[in-house]
Design an enzyme around this catalytic site. Structure first.
Site, PDB file in Angstrom:
ATOM      1  N   THR A  95       0.874  -1.173   0.000  1.00  0.00           N
ATOM      2  CA  THR A  95       0.000   0.000   0.000  1.00  0.00           C
ATOM      3  C   THR A  95       0.908   1.218   0.000  1.00  0.00           C
ATOM      4  OG1 THR A  95      -1.643  -1.197   1.285  1.00  0.00           O
ATOM      5  CG2 THR A  95      -1.880   1.198   1.174  1.00  0.00           C
ATOM      6  N   LYS A 170      -7.298   1.582  -3.122  1.00  0.00           N
ATOM      7  CA  LYS A 170      -6.884   1.128  -1.787  1.00  0.00           C
ATOM      8  C   LYS A 170      -7.047   2.258  -0.762  1.00  0.00           C
ATOM      9  CE  LYS A 170      -4.889  -1.256   1.499  1.00  0.00           C
ATOM     10  NZ  LYS A 170      -5.335  -2.471   2.137  1.00  0.00           N
ATOM     11  N   LYS A 238       0.551   5.235   8.138  1.00  0.00           N
ATOM     12  CA  LYS A 238       1.118   5.553   6.810  1.00  0.00           C
ATOM     13  C   LYS A 238      -0.003   5.717   5.783  1.00  0.00           C
ATOM     14  CE  LYS A 238       2.065   1.885   4.641  1.00  0.00           C
ATOM     15  NZ  LYS A 238       1.369   0.922   3.810  1.00  0.00           N
TER      16      LYS A 238
HETATM   17  P1  NAP Z   1       5.572  -6.470   7.219  1.00  0.00           P
HETATM   18  O1  NAP Z   1       5.227  -7.702   7.981  1.00  0.00           O
HETATM   19  O2  NAP Z   1       6.365  -5.396   7.869  1.00  0.00           O
HETATM   20  O3  NAP Z   1       6.304  -6.920   5.870  1.00  0.00           O
HETATM   21  C1  NAP Z   1       7.052  -6.076   5.072  1.00  0.00           C
HETATM   22  C2  NAP Z   1       8.263  -6.870   4.611  1.00  0.00           C
HETATM   23  O4  NAP Z   1       8.970  -6.103   3.641  1.00  0.00           O
HETATM   24  C3  NAP Z   1       9.230  -7.179   5.753  1.00  0.00           C
HETATM   25  O5  NAP Z   1       9.541  -8.556   5.695  1.00  0.00           O
HETATM   26  C4  NAP Z   1      10.428  -6.301   5.439  1.00  0.00           C
HETATM   27  O6  NAP Z   1      11.664  -6.844   5.827  1.00  0.00           O
HETATM   28  C5  NAP Z   1      10.355  -6.213   3.933  1.00  0.00           C
HETATM   29  N1  NAP Z   1      11.051  -5.026   3.431  1.00  0.00           N
HETATM   30  C6  NAP Z   1      10.872  -3.740   3.775  1.00  0.00           C
HETATM   31  N2  NAP Z   1      11.709  -2.940   3.095  1.00  0.00           N
HETATM   32  C7  NAP Z   1      12.444  -3.755   2.304  1.00  0.00           C
HETATM   33  C8  NAP Z   1      13.476  -3.543   1.378  1.00  0.00           C
HETATM   34  N3  NAP Z   1      13.943  -2.313   1.132  1.00  0.00           N
HETATM   35  N4  NAP Z   1      14.006  -4.608   0.744  1.00  0.00           N
HETATM   36  C9  NAP Z   1      13.557  -5.854   0.985  1.00  0.00           C
HETATM   37  N5  NAP Z   1      12.577  -6.134   1.869  1.00  0.00           N
HETATM   38  C10 NAP Z   1      12.026  -5.078   2.513  1.00  0.00           C
HETATM   39  O7  NAP Z   1       4.233  -5.786   6.681  1.00  0.00           O
HETATM   40  P2  NAP Z   1       2.897  -6.471   6.096  1.00  0.00           P
HETATM   41  O8  NAP Z   1       1.862  -6.516   7.156  1.00  0.00           O
HETATM   42  O9  NAP Z   1       3.255  -7.689   5.355  1.00  0.00           O
HETATM   43  O10 NAP Z   1       2.429  -5.329   5.094  1.00  0.00           O
HETATM   44  C11 NAP Z   1       3.092  -5.104   3.857  1.00  0.00           C
HETATM   45  C12 NAP Z   1       2.353  -4.016   3.090  1.00  0.00           C
HETATM   46  O11 NAP Z   1       1.011  -4.433   2.838  1.00  0.00           O
HETATM   47  C13 NAP Z   1       2.242  -2.679   3.820  1.00  0.00           C
HETATM   48  O12 NAP Z   1       2.328  -1.625   2.902  1.00  0.00           O
HETATM   49  C14 NAP Z   1       0.843  -2.734   4.428  1.00  0.00           C
HETATM   50  O13 NAP Z   1       0.318  -1.438   4.637  1.00  0.00           O
HETATM   51  C15 NAP Z   1       0.093  -3.501   3.365  1.00  0.00           C
HETATM   52  N6  NAP Z   1      -1.084  -4.277   3.809  1.00  0.00           N
HETATM   53  C16 NAP Z   1      -1.058  -4.964   4.986  1.00  0.00           C
HETATM   54  C17 NAP Z   1      -2.179  -5.692   5.346  1.00  0.00           C
HETATM   55  C18 NAP Z   1      -2.217  -6.476   6.655  1.00  0.00           C
HETATM   56  O14 NAP Z   1      -3.307  -6.791   7.120  1.00  0.00           O
HETATM   57  N7  NAP Z   1      -1.071  -6.816   7.229  1.00  0.00           N
HETATM   58  C19 NAP Z   1      -3.297  -5.738   4.541  1.00  0.00           C
HETATM   59  C20 NAP Z   1      -3.275  -5.070   3.325  1.00  0.00           C
HETATM   60  C21 NAP Z   1      -2.157  -4.329   2.971  1.00  0.00           C
HETATM   61  P3  NAP Z   1      12.147  -7.015   7.363  1.00  0.00           P
HETATM   62  O15 NAP Z   1      11.989  -8.483   7.623  1.00  0.00           O
HETATM   63  O16 NAP Z   1      13.536  -6.535   7.389  1.00  0.00           O
HETATM   64  O17 NAP Z   1      11.237  -6.149   8.202  1.00  0.00           O
END
Ligand code: NAP
Length: 288
Positions: A95, A170, A238
């Site tokens: 997102t 979104k 965010k």
């Molecule tokens: P998350 O658990 O923090 O996952 C993000 C992943 O991306 C982490 O594993 C992180 O690595 C990795 N990452 C970040 N920067 C990076 C980079 N420069 N290079 C390589 N890897 C990188 O978050 P999430 O809950 O999966 O959410 C991901 C996205 O989807 C967000 O934008 C969120 O707003 C959106 N979203 C989330 C949900 C939900 O319910 N969770 C639903 C819809 C949309 P590290 O292991 O180092 O942290």
């Protein structure tokens, strides 16, 4: 078809597991290698950089945290576009900002790379169960090509228009969630203060006109005092910031969303609960 995936967090892990279950070969990269353990154990193959992924994969999905992470992964020296080749497809499911999606789409096009913005809704549960809703912007023909692949982790795929349109859809979703999260939290605080059984209140409301995903998913987690992130509070803040910046650019006033942003700013920036799930909003009342 060789698939690449960057970002093995809450959402990425579930999506990759569904791609593997559907029989696709998936190469993965994540900022912290240890956080890719679950998907590597499930059969994904680790690669050492976005550059290495860009050199090998036909279709690359990205699901990282913040717009600056998207910029790093796509536009960095060791990033995807610097190592891309014509005919490749890249799909950002983070997102993120509509303006960044437009920029990536245009830069990709100049290199013969088709880029889609495809943020999702459905939470950690949707990623795990393969029932996400995907909102897509970019070239429609590319989406048609990817439809079978994306069906392995989603139940609905909706096309909205050119680059950035998926991110705008979104944002509409997150504006709605701003209402359901604040509404659910205030309903529970009120019910508790009125001496009601909160579990009974949730069950009753979920059977009537007030039923919604936030209450159904996060209400029971609040009752269990489970604040682990399905959806990080810092990510929701965010999203509210992006939505309100976009609204301002359109000369739109969204006071309900602005209230949600004020509350989540207090939760994340002042009380430091950004790594909790969005259901931790109730701490603004319960910690007092
Ligand atoms: P998350 O658990 O923090 O996952 C993000 C992943 O991306 C982490 O594993 C992180 O690595 C990795 N990452 C970040 N920067 C990076 C980079 N420069 N290079 C390589 N890897 C990188 O978050 P999430 O809950 O999966 O959410 C991901 C996205 O989807 C967000 O934008 C969120 O707003 C959106 N979203 C989330 C949900 C939900 O319910 N969770 C639903 C819809 C949309 P590290 O292991 O180092 O942290």
């Amino acid at each position: 078809m060789q698939i690449g995936f960057i970002g093995t967090g809450v959402m990425g892990t579930g999506i990759i597991q569904n791609l593997l279950r559907a029989g696709y070969q998936v190469q993965v990269f994540n900022r912290t290698k240890a956080h890719a353990q679950t998907v590597v154990a499930a059969g994904a193959q680790w690669v050492d950089s976005p550059a290495a992924l860009a050199e090998q994969a036909d279709v690359i999905f990205t699901m990282v945290g913040f717009p600056q992470d998207v910029e790093q992964v796509y536009l960095g020296e060791n990033g995807l576009l610097a190592h891309a080749h014509p005919g490749q497809i890249m799909v950002d499911m983070t997102t993120s900002k509509p303006s960044l999606a437009q920029k990536l789409g245009q830069l990709g096009q100049e290199q013969g790379v088709a880029v889609l913005d495809a943020p999702v809704s459905g939470g950690d549960i949707g990623a795990k169960n393969g029932t996400l809703t995907v909102m897509v912007g970019g070239p429609e023909a590319t989406l048609k090509q990817l439809q079978p692949l994306m069906t392995s982790f989603s139940k609905e795929i909706n096309y909205f228009g050119s680059w950035g349109a998926g991110q705008h859809a979104k944002m509409a979703n997150q504006i709605m969630i701003a209402g359901t999260m604040t509404g659910m939290t205030e309903a529970l605080v009120y019910a508790r203060h009125a001496g009601l059984d909160a579990k009974q209140v949730i069950q009753t409301l979920q059977g009537g006109a007030a039923a919604n995903f936030s209450m159904g998913t996060y209400g029971p987690r609040i009752l269990a005092q489970d604040y682990t992130p399905g959806f990080f509070a810092k990510h929701f803040l965010k999203d509210l910031r992006i939505a309100l910046a976009e609204a301002e650019a359109m000369h739109l006033d969204l006071p309900g969303t602005a209230t949600a942003k004020r509350l989540y700013t207090e939760l994340v920036d002042e009380r430091h609960h950004g790594d909790d799930g969005t259901q931790a909003l109730i701490k603004l009342w319960e910690e007092n």
